[in-house]
Design an enzyme around this catalytic site. Structure first.
Site, PDB file in Angstrom:
ATOM      1  N   HIS A 119      40.050  36.581  42.266  1.00  0.00           N
ATOM      2  CA  HIS A 119      40.328  35.170  42.487  1.00  0.00           C
ATOM      3  C   HIS A 119      40.298  34.387  41.168  1.00  0.00           C
ATOM      4  O   HIS A 119      41.135  33.519  40.917  1.00  0.00           O
ATOM      5  CB  HIS A 119      39.297  34.614  43.486  1.00  0.00           C
ATOM      6  CG  HIS A 119      39.357  33.143  43.676  1.00  0.00           C
ATOM      7  ND1 HIS A 119      38.432  32.289  43.123  1.00  0.00           N
ATOM      8  CD2 HIS A 119      40.247  32.358  44.334  1.00  0.00           C
ATOM      9  CE1 HIS A 119      38.743  31.046  43.448  1.00  0.00           C
ATOM     10  NE2 HIS A 119      39.838  31.054  44.180  1.00  0.00           N
ATOM     11  N   GLU A 124      43.450  34.922  39.276  1.00  0.00           N
ATOM     12  CA  GLU A 124      44.538  34.121  39.849  1.00  0.00           C
ATOM     13  C   GLU A 124      44.529  32.707  39.250  1.00  0.00           C
ATOM     14  O   GLU A 124      45.567  32.173  38.849  1.00  0.00           O
ATOM     15  CB  GLU A 124      44.371  34.069  41.371  1.00  0.00           C
ATOM     16  CG  GLU A 124      45.328  33.148  42.096  1.00  0.00           C
ATOM     17  CD  GLU A 124      44.627  32.268  43.116  1.00  0.00           C
ATOM     18  OE1 GLU A 124      44.797  31.032  43.040  1.00  0.00           O
ATOM     19  OE2 GLU A 124      43.904  32.801  43.985  1.00  0.00           O
ATOM     20  N   HIS A 125      43.320  32.118  39.158  1.00  0.00           N
ATOM     21  CA  HIS A 125      43.220  30.773  38.567  1.00  0.00           C
ATOM     22  C   HIS A 125      43.683  30.757  37.117  1.00  0.00           C
ATOM     23  O   HIS A 125      44.224  29.766  36.644  1.00  0.00           O
ATOM     24  CB  HIS A 125      41.747  30.314  38.600  1.00  0.00           C
ATOM     25  CG  HIS A 125      41.382  29.572  39.840  1.00  0.00           C
ATOM     26  ND1 HIS A 125      40.980  28.266  39.814  1.00  0.00           N
ATOM     27  CD2 HIS A 125      41.355  29.952  41.133  1.00  0.00           C
ATOM     28  CE1 HIS A 125      40.703  27.876  41.050  1.00  0.00           C
ATOM     29  NE2 HIS A 125      40.920  28.877  41.872  1.00  0.00           N
ATOM     30  N   GLU A 157      35.299  24.798  44.287  1.00  0.00           N
ATOM     31  CA  GLU A 157      36.055  25.462  45.364  1.00  0.00           C
ATOM     32  C   GLU A 157      35.070  26.179  46.296  1.00  0.00           C
ATOM     33  O   GLU A 157      35.192  26.117  47.522  1.00  0.00           O
ATOM     34  CB  GLU A 157      37.061  26.447  44.762  1.00  0.00           C
ATOM     35  CG  GLU A 157      38.011  27.021  45.811  1.00  0.00           C
ATOM     36  CD  GLU A 157      39.095  27.909  45.209  1.00  0.00           C
ATOM     37  OE1 GLU A 157      39.152  28.063  43.973  1.00  0.00           O
ATOM     38  OE2 GLU A 157      39.891  28.445  45.995  1.00  0.00           O
TER      39      GLU A 157
END
Lengths: 419, 423
Positions: B67, B70-71, B143
Site C-alpha cells: 500500500h 502505491e502511494h 488514512e
C-alpha cells in the site's frame, strides 16, 4: 444518442434517452415537491412503503421474486434533497432484450412493474397495510439513527444543518424519529394521495428500444394520472447569517473531521460557472491548493477536498485530521482561501481546473444514471443548458471571474467533530 | 495476438504477452467515448515474505508495504507528480491496493494517448527518497485513522482475524502506524524491483480503439525491462480450521454491524464453476428474495439486504455475509438453521433457477462501463481467468452440483461471527 423531452400530461414529463451504448435499460421515476419539516418523515416512509408491495405484487417478496425472474433486474429507491425540494426516486434497471438467453418482452415488463410499484400501491380500506407499516416505521427509525455511523457524512450533514437551521435546506432528508409516532396507515395514504396528485413527475428511460414512448403512454397507470400544476421550488431560501460560527461536537472517534461551510454571495453576477472553477483550483482535484498544501506538503490529512453545491451556492471544505492538528489545518485552509483572493494562482491552474470540470461534463453521457440526473437538474433550473453550452460556459470563465468568486466567499460555519 | 470472442455478450478480447512478460488485454468497445487503462501487479498485503528473484535472498517486510508503494509511485525524479500530471490532462487517475494485488488506472474521454504514455512511464520509474518516504507516513497514518473510525472496515477485519490464524490476509492492507513507521526507501526499492517486473503484471485497456494501436503505443513507449523469473512467495501454513469463532468490539455507532464468515478450502481447479455456485448459494440463502430474509425482516432482525461475498486467492478462500442487526447472534443462529434445513431437504428447483437468472443478469450488467470492464478483466486474469468464461460456464451450472457444494462448503465448524456493537 438522442434525447427527447415531452410533456405527456400537464406536470408529467417523459424524457427519452435513446442509446445503444449499454447492455441495460434504465427507467426512472422522480416525484418532486417542496421539502417541509412536518412532512419529511411521512414522505420518506411512503417511498419505503411503496417498495413493500403494490396492487399486482402484493408483498416485497412478490416484487423481488419478479425482479429475480427478470434476470436480476434491480429496483432501487432513493430519497434526496435538491435545493428546497424533496425528491422520491425510483429506478428499475434490467438487461437489454438483445442479451437474453431467450426472447422476452423485458422492457415492457420492467415498465409495468415499476409503474405498479409507484402509482398503484397496495391499498385496502383506504389505508396502507398496517403490519408492513409497523415494520417500515421500525426500519426508518434505524435509518434515521444511523446518521452517526458514517462520520464523514455526519459531519457534513451537521454543518449544513447549522447553516440552514430553521430553513427547508436544513431539514434532514429522512425525517425525524419523533414524528414517526403520529403516522398511521390512514394519514400516510392521505399524504400519498396528496403528493401523487400534485407533485412534479419526471419519467426517464435510457435504452435502445424503439417503442419506448408508446409503451409508456399506453400504460394504464400513466393513463390514470391527473394533470397538475406541478408545485416545486426553483430558488430556495439562503443560509442563516452565521459569520463564522464554530460548532464542536464530541464522539468517540480517533480522527477529527473538520467541515467549513462557505457561502458564495454576489448579487450582481451569476457565479455558478466561475464558482466551479474557483472550487476546482481551491480543493476540487489532486492539483488543488488544499490537496497540495494540507496533504502533500504538510502531511496533515489523507482526505482533504472542497465541493461546490450549485443549487445553494455553497462550498464545503472537508478534511480528516489528527485532532491536535485542528489549528494548523484550519490556518492552512484559510491561507489558501486568502491566496485565491490575492490572485495567487497560475494560468495553468485555471487551465487544469477547467480540464477537470470539462472531463466531468463529458462523462455525463457515459453513464446512464448520471445522464438522467443531468437532465433532471435541467428540469429544476430556469435556464436550460446543453452539454455543449455547459462546456463553453466553463471555457469562458476568466481570472477576473474567479477573483469575483474569491471576493464573494465568506465562511458561514466551521464544524469540528472530535473526541 | 490471441482473439477471444464471446457471442453471449457480443464482445471481443485481444490478448498478448510481450517479450518483457507483460500481459496485455484489450477489450474494444464501439461507440463509447470513455476509455480506461489499468495496470495491475500481483503484489498485495499478503505478499510479505518472499525470495528476491535476482539476489535469491529471503526477505520479510513490515505490514503495509504494498500500500505504501502505491502511494509513492506517482512522484517522479524531475519533481513532478504523475497524479497531478494526469489530473491536469483532465483524466481521472487513481490507484488501489488489495490483499493480493495493486493497480493503477485512469479513465479518460479526451487525452487518452498522453495519459496512457504517462501511465507506462510512472509505473515503471520509481523514485523514492528518505524525505519523500518520511512525508508520506503522516498521510498514511491519517488514512489508517479514517478506517479506525469505520465500523464496516473494522467488522470485516475482525472477521478475517477470526477465520485465519496465520494467513496474512488477516493483516490490514495499510498496516499499522507502527509497521508503517518501519518502512524505508530500501525496502520499497527491493519490493518494487521484485514485484513490478512486467512478468508479474497485467495491463488491461477498454474503449473504442483498434487493438494494434494500443500494442504499438505500448511497444514504443515502454522502457526496456528484463523479464524476471517467477517470484517465490513464502506463506505460512494455514490450518483448515477457524482460529476464533467469535469477536466483538464496541464503537460509536447506532446499530450493531456483523459479518458471518465461512472459511473454505483453497483450490486451484474449477474455480469459475465454484465461484458461480457459491454466489448462487449465498443468494439463495439470504438475498432479498429468500425465505430467510423475509422471516428476519418481518421480525425486525434485518433491515436491508446483506452483502454476500465469496473471495479467494492462492492462499485464502472464504464467504462473508455482512449486514446490520439489533441481534446479530440471533441472525447467525437462523442462518445456521436455514443451511441445515437446505442440506436436509435439498434446494428447490424454482428458487434455484430464479437465483441463477439473477446472477446471469449481474454478469451482463457488469459489461456496461469501460471502467468496470477493464478492471474486471485485469482482476480475473490475476487468477488466470478470462472473464467471458463466467458467462460460458453459467449454462453448465445445475442444481445437483449446487446441492453438493452446499454440503461440502457450508460447514458449521468453519463459521465465525464478528460484531461491532454500539457503546
Amino acid at each position: 444518442m438522442s434525447y427527447i423531452s415531452k410533456t405527456i400530461k400537464k406536470g408529467i414529463t417523459l424524457h427519452t434517452i435513446k442509446t445503444e451504448k449499454y447492455k441495460t435499460n434504465l427507467i426512472a421515476v422522480f416525484l418532486t415537491f417542496p421539502i417541509i419539516k412536518e412532512e419529511a418523515t411521512k414522505n420518506t416512509l411512503i417511498a419505503l412503503m411503496l417498495k413493500r408491495g403494490s396492487k399486482l405484487y402484493k408483498t416485497r417478496e412478490d416484487i423481488t421474486n419478479k425482479l429475480a425472474e427478470m434476470y436480476g433486474a434491480s429496483l432501487d429507491s432513493g430519497i434526496e434533497k435538491s435545493g428546497d425540494n424533496h425528491i422520491l426516486k425510483f429506478y428499475l434497471e434490467s438487461i437489454n432484450e438483445d442479451y437474453l438467453p431467450k426472447k422476452e418482452e423485458l422492457f415492457k415488463e420492467s415498465i409495468n412493474l415499476l409503474f405498479d410499484v409507484v402509482f398503484n400501491p397496495n391499498i385496502e380500506d383506504n389505508k396502507f397495510n398496517e403490519e408492513f407499516l409497523k415494520q417500515e416505521k421500525y426500519s426508518l427509525e434505524q435509518i434515521i439513527n444511523s446518521k452517526i455511523d458514517n462520520k464523514t457524512m455526519y459531519a457534513l450533514n451537521r454543518c449544513i444543518e447549522t447553516m440552514y437551521e430553521g430553513k427547508p435546506y436544513g431539514i434532514y432528508k429522512y425525517g425525524y424519529v419523533e414524528d414517526l409516532k403520529n403516522i398511521d396507515a390512514y394519514n400516510l395514504y392521505e399524504q400519498y394521495k396528496k403528493i401523487i396528485s400534485t407533485c412534479k413527475i419526471d419519467i426517464f428511460v435510457s435504452g435502445k428500444n424503439d417503442d419506448i414512448e408508446s409503451i409508456i403512454t399506453e400504460n394504464k397507470e400513466i393513463k390514470k394520472l391527473n394533470e397538475r400544476e406541478p408545485y416545486f421550488i426553483k430558488n430556495g431560501e439562503p443560509s442563516n447569517k452565521n459569520a463564522e460560527r464554530y460548532v464542536e461536537e464530541k464522539m468517540d472517534v480517533k480522527q477529527g473531521k473538520i467541515v467549513l461551510g462557505i457561502d458564495v454571495i454576489n448579487n450582481e453576477k451569476d457565479l455558478r460557472y466561475s464558482a466551479q472553477v474557483y472550487n476546482a483550483i481551491l480543493g476540487g482535484t489532486a492539483n488543488s491548493k488544499l490537496f497540495q498544501n494540507v496533504r502533500e506538503k504538510a502531511s496533515l490529512a489523507y482526505t482533504i477536498s472542497s465541493s461546490y453545491m450549485k443549487l445553494k451556492s455553497n462550498i464545503f471544505i472537508r478534511a480528516g485530521i489528527e485532532i491536535d492538528n485542528y489549528e494548523k489545518a484550519l490556518n492552512i485552509i484559510k491561507e489558501q482561501m486568502e491566496e485565491m483572493k490575492q490572485s495567487n494562482f497560475s494560468d495553468k491552474d485555471i487551465e487544469n481546473a477547467k480540464r477537470a470540470i470539462i472531463t466531468n461534463i463529458k462523462n455525463i453521457k457515459e453513464e446512464q444514471d448520471i445522464e438522467i440526473s443531468y437532465y433532471y437538474g435541467q428540469e429544476l433550473s430556469d435556464i436550460k443548458t446543453s452539454i455543449e453550452e455547459y462546456i463553453q460556459n466553463i471555457e469562458n470563465v476568466t481570472r477576473q471571474d474567479i477573483l469575483d468568486v474569491a471576493n464573494s466567499v465568506s465562511i458561514n460555519t466551521i464544524y469540528f467533530l472530535r473526541n | 495476438m490471441r482473439i477471444i470472442e464471446n457471442n453471449i455478450i457480443k464482445e471481443k478480447l485481444y490478448l498478448e504477452e510481450l517479450e518483457n512478460g507483460l500481459k496485455v488485454m484489450i477489450i474494444p468497445k464501439k461507440g463509447t467515448n470513455k476509455k480506461m487503462a489499468i495496470i495491475g501487479t500481483k503484489f498485495g498485503s499478503i505478499d510479505n515474505h518472499f525470495i528476491n528473484p535476482k539476489t535469491k535472498e529471503e526477505v520479510i517486510i513490515p505490514d503495509g508495504v504494498a500500500h505504501f508503494l502505491e502511494h509513492k509511485m506517482f512522484e517522479q525524479s524531475d519533481g513532478t507528480n504523475s497524479l497531478d500530471t494526469l489530473t491536469a490532462m483532465g483524466v481521472e487517475a487513481n490507484a488501489y491496493t488489495t490483499n493480493d494485488h495493486t493497480a493503477y488506472y485512469f479513465e479518460a474521454v479526451d487525452n487518452f494517448e498522453p495519459a496512457f504514455k504517462e501511465l507506462l512511464n510512472y509505473v515503471f520509474n520509481p523514485y523514492y527518497t528518505d524525505q519523500n518516504v518520511e512525508k508520506e507516513k503522516g498521510i498514511i497514518d491519517q488514512e489508517i485513522g479514517m478506517y479506525d473510525d469505520d465500523a464496516i472496515s473494522k467488522v470485516f477485519y475482525n472477521a478475517l482475524e477470526c477465520m485465519y490464524e496465520k494467513c496474512p490476509v488477516r493483516i490490514d492492507v495499510a498496516g499499522t502506524v507502527e509497521s508503517v513507521d518501519k518502512i524505508n526507501k530500501d525496502i520499497l526499492y527491493n519490493c518494487y524491483n521484485t514485484f513490478y517486473n512486467p512478468s508479474n503484471m497485467i495491463l488491461s485497456v477498454c474503449g473504442d480503439f483498434e487493438p494494434d494501436y494500443i500494442i504499438n503505443l505500448i511497444k514504443t513507449n515502454m522502457k526496456k525491462i528484463e523479464k524476471l523469473d517467477k517470484i517465490e512467495r513464502i506463506y505460512p501454513e494455514e490450518p483448515e480450521k477457524i482460529y476464533n469463532a467469535y469477536k466483538e468490539e464496541k464503537m460509536d455507532v447506532s446499530i450493531p454491524t456483523f459479518v458471518i464468515g465461512i472459511k473454505d478450502k483453497v483450490e486451484k481447479e474449477n474455480i469459475i464453476k465454484k465461484e458461480l455456485i457459491l454466489n448462487i448459494l449465498l443468494n439463495y440463502i439470504l438475498d432479498e428474495n429468500s425465505k430467510l430474509y423475509k422471516e428476519l425482516y418481518d421480525e425486525g432482525l434485518l433491515i436491508s439486504e446483506p452483502d454476500l461475498e465469496y473471495e479467494y486467492s492462492d492462499i485464502y478462500s472464504h464467504m462473508m455475509i455482512f449486514s446490520y442487526s439489533k441481534d446479530p447472534k440471533k441472525v447467525f443462529e437462523k442462518v445456521k438453521e436455514e443451511i441445515r434445513l437446505l442440506k436436509d431437504n435439498g434446494l428447490e428447483e424454482k428458487v434455484f433457477n430464479r437465483v441463477k437468472n439473477k446472477i446471469y443478469g449481474r454478469l451482463i450488467t457488469s459489461y456496461n462501463s469501460p471502467a468496470q470492464v477493464g478492471r474486471i478483466f485485469m482482476r480475473d486474469y490475476m487468477n488466470n481467468i478470462i472473464s467471458f468464461d463466467y458467462l460460458n460456464e453459467w449454462n453448465n451450472i445445475n442444481i445437483e452440483d449446487a446441492n453438493k457444494e452446499l454440503k461440502d462448503r457450508f460447514i458449521e465448524d468453519k463459521m465465525i461471527l464478528s460484531i461491532v456493537n454500539p457503546k
